[in-house]
Design a protein around this motif. Structure first.
Motif, PDB file in Angstrom:
ATOM      1  N   GLY A 195       0.843  -1.111   0.129  1.00 35.87           N
ATOM      2  CA  GLY A 195       0.053   0.035  -0.130  1.00 35.87           C
ATOM      3  C   GLY A 195       0.762   1.308   0.023  1.00 35.87           C
ATOM      4  N   ARG A 196       1.997   1.281   0.879  1.00 39.32           N
ATOM      5  CA  ARG A 196       2.705   2.513   0.827  1.00 39.32           C
ATOM      6  C   ARG A 196       3.530   2.572  -0.357  1.00 39.32           C
ATOM      7  NH1 ARG A 196       4.859   1.032   6.885  1.00 39.32           N
ATOM      8  NH2 ARG A 196       3.260   2.373   8.055  1.00 39.32           N
ATOM      9  N   TYR A 256      -1.499   7.905   1.758  1.00 36.73           N
ATOM     10  CA  TYR A 256      -1.557   6.578   2.010  1.00 36.73           C
ATOM     11  C   TYR A 256      -2.126   6.716   3.594  1.00 36.73           C
ATOM     12  CZ  TYR A 256      -0.406   2.056   4.186  1.00 36.73           C
ATOM     13  OH  TYR A 256      -0.669   0.907   4.777  1.00 36.73           O
ATOM     14  N   ALA A 257      -2.935   5.631   3.906  1.00 39.20           N
ATOM     15  CA  ALA A 257      -3.462   5.566   5.403  1.00 39.20           C
ATOM     16  C   ALA A 257      -3.387   3.962   5.659  1.00 39.20           C
ATOM     17  CB  ALA A 257      -5.007   6.130   5.509  1.00 39.20           C
ATOM     18  N   GLU A 258      -2.903   3.777   6.976  1.00 43.12           N
ATOM     19  CA  GLU A 258      -2.874   2.423   7.596  1.00 43.12           C
ATOM     20  C   GLU A 258      -4.286   1.853   8.194  1.00 43.12           C
ATOM     21  OE1 GLU A 258      -2.656  -0.946   8.357  1.00 43.12           O
ATOM     22  OE2 GLU A 258      -1.008  -0.332   7.291  1.00 43.12           O
ATOM     23  N   ASP A 277     -11.630  16.031  -4.222  1.00 43.01           N
ATOM     24  CA  ASP A 277     -12.173  15.145  -5.296  1.00 43.01           C
ATOM     25  C   ASP A 277     -11.208  15.204  -6.225  1.00 43.01           C
ATOM     26  OD1 ASP A 277     -14.707  15.449  -4.335  1.00 43.01           O
ATOM     27  OD2 ASP A 277     -15.211  17.358  -5.566  1.00 43.01           O
ATOM     28  N   ARG A 278     -11.195  13.591  -6.529  1.00 48.91           N
ATOM     29  CA  ARG A 278     -10.275  13.140  -7.694  1.00 48.91           C
ATOM     30  C   ARG A 278      -8.840  13.004  -7.280  1.00 48.91           C
ATOM     31  NH1 ARG A 278     -13.677  11.093 -11.170  1.00 48.91           N
ATOM     32  NH2 ARG A 278     -15.280  12.431 -11.716  1.00 48.91           N
ATOM     33  N   GLN A 279      -8.507  13.464  -5.925  1.00 48.74           N
ATOM     34  CA  GLN A 279      -7.097  13.381  -5.547  1.00 48.74           C
ATOM     35  C   GLN A 279      -6.606  11.916  -5.540  1.00 48.74           C
ATOM     36  OE1 GLN A 279      -6.164  13.969  -1.465  1.00 48.74           O
ATOM     37  NE2 GLN A 279      -4.232  14.659  -1.805  1.00 48.74           N
ATOM     38  N   GLY A 280      -7.425  10.942  -5.285  1.00 51.11           N
ATOM     39  CA  GLY A 280      -7.038   9.594  -5.029  1.00 51.11           C
ATOM     40  C   GLY A 280      -6.459   9.177  -3.577  1.00 51.11           C
ATOM     41  N   ALA A 281      -6.309   8.114  -3.370  1.00 56.08           N
ATOM     42  CA  ALA A 281      -5.636   7.722  -1.933  1.00 56.08           C
ATOM     43  C   ALA A 281      -5.614   6.232  -1.828  1.00 56.08           C
ATOM     44  CB  ALA A 281      -6.242   8.315  -0.725  1.00 56.08           C
TER      45      ALA A 281
END
Length: 164
Positions: free
Chosen positions: A12-13, A23-25, A65-69
């Protein structure tokens, strides 16, 4: 998404870095009671997971919006993914998948994680693979984290555009 030990955090990272997105855990969204339960070797039930999934959904919804993650989250059941999709309708799931012996070896080798290998059976029992109507990909977790990430990036690039 995937069972514990598939490399969700590491991949994920790397995926977030390659895509240039936050990124979020997912584990950090668990209430203390959930962590205590898992540390004690007690599987979570759906009631335990609801506030956790809602907290992840809130984090996703807070992205511009539309940034993604990228969020590392087990999302083992279809109902959990549906709950996350309610918060983020455009979500794409990357199912990190591997053979049980490989994942068990990885879990046995890691240190400092609250999830005991004893809960792996419950994770595999709960796992509902992506269904045809779910936007996502399945990526084999054999190989290095860099190889897995490269496979994920290639599969994501090959996905047809989402229907709006």
């Amino acid at each position: 998404m995937g069972v514990s030990g598939t490399g969700k955090t590491t991949v994920g990272r790397l995926l977030a870095q390659a895509l240039g997105v936050p990124y979020a855990e997912g584990d950090t969204f668990h209430p203390a009671a959930n962590v205590a339960k898992m540390t004690a070797g007690i599987p979570l039930d759906d009631a335990d997971r609801r506030p956790w999934l809602d907290a992840i959904g809130d984090w996703i919804r807070a992205r511009p919006d539309r940034q993604g993650a990228v969020v590392a989250c087990s999302a083992l059941r279809r109902a959990y993914r549906d709950r996350l999709r309610a918060a983020a309708p455009g979500a794409v799931f990357v199912h990190l998948s591997g053979e049980r012996p490989l994942i068990q070896r990885r879990m046995a080798a890691r240190t400092g994680h609250f999830m005991p290998a004893a809960l792996l059976d419950s994770q595999f029992a709960a796992l509902e693979p992506l269904q045809e109507d779910e936007r996502g990909i399945v990526v084999d977790v054999s190989g290095s984290p860099q190889e897995i990430t490269a496979r994920a990036l290639a599969a994501l690039a090959a996905l047809p555009p989402a229907r709006e």
